[in-house]
Design a protein around this motif. Structure first.
Motif, short mmCIF file in Angstrom:
data_model
loop_
_atom_site.label_atom_id
_atom_site.label_comp_id
_atom_site.label_asym_id
_atom_site.label_seq_id
_atom_site.Cartn_x
_atom_site.Cartn_y
_atom_site.Cartn_z
N UNK A 38 28.95 -21.31 -17.07
CA UNK A 38 29.72 -20.13 -17.44
C UNK A 38 29.84 -19.21 -16.24
N UNK A 39 30.91 -18.44 -16.30
CA UNK A 39 31.19 -17.51 -15.21
C UNK A 39 31.65 -16.18 -15.78
N UNK A 40 31.09 -15.11 -15.23
CA UNK A 40 31.50 -13.78 -15.59
C UNK A 40 32.01 -13.09 -14.33
N UNK A 41 32.86 -12.08 -14.48
CA UNK A 41 33.44 -11.41 -13.31
C UNK A 41 32.36 -10.91 -12.35
N UNK A 42 32.52 -11.21 -11.09
CA UNK A 42 31.60 -10.74 -10.07
C UNK A 42 30.35 -11.58 -9.92
N UNK A 43 30.23 -12.62 -10.70
CA UNK A 43 29.04 -13.47 -10.61
C UNK A 43 29.43 -14.90 -10.31
N UNK A 44 28.47 -15.62 -9.76
CA UNK A 44 28.70 -17.04 -9.53
C UNK A 44 28.64 -17.81 -10.83
N UNK A 45 29.31 -18.93 -10.81
CA UNK A 45 29.24 -19.81 -11.97
C UNK A 45 27.80 -20.30 -12.10
N UNK A 46 27.26 -20.26 -13.32
CA UNK A 46 25.86 -20.62 -13.52
C UNK A 46 25.73 -21.70 -14.59
N UNK A 47 24.68 -22.50 -14.41
CA UNK A 47 24.41 -23.56 -15.37
C UNK A 47 23.98 -22.95 -16.70
#
Length: 112
Positions: A38-47
């Motif tokens: 998942x990805x949220x604005x301003x963050x890296x995509x995370x497992x």
């Protein structure tokens, strides 16, 4: 060419549930590890979670006990059952095969 198509996202209240679905085509699905990120604005995509060809699962600490990843090799499909959803679960959820192929993403919004 491998194609991954996600579905099942949407708007849900805190504490609610959703089930995401990802269907693959163009590969021998059963052989490969599948994952949800998942990805949220301003963050890296995370497992969020992944499942290997033999059913071994891995979860992010933040979703352990609330999310369940599963796969149906007869349908070339991987699922992510999400329960007790929290505001922080909001994001675009991506399905991936071997981190090489990615779906287009499906939006999950947890809001009251």
């Amino acid at each position: 060419q491998v194609q991954l198509v996600e579905s099942g996202g949407g708007l849900v209240q805190p504490g609610g549930s959703l089930r995401l679905t990802c269907t693959a085509s163009g590969s021998v699905f059963a052989m490969y590890t599948m994952g949800w990120y998942r990805q949220t604005p301003g963050k890296q995509r995370e497992l969020v979670a992944q499942i290997t060809y033999d059913g071994t699962t891995t979860y992010a600490d933040s979703v352990k006990g609330r999310f369940t990843i599963s796969r149906d090799n007869t349908k070339n499909t991987v699922y992510l059952q999400m329960k007790s959803l929290k505001f922080d679960d909001t994001g675009v959820y991506y399905c991936t095969q071997r981190l090489r192929y990615w779906g287009q993403g499906t939006q999950v919004t947890v809001s009251s």
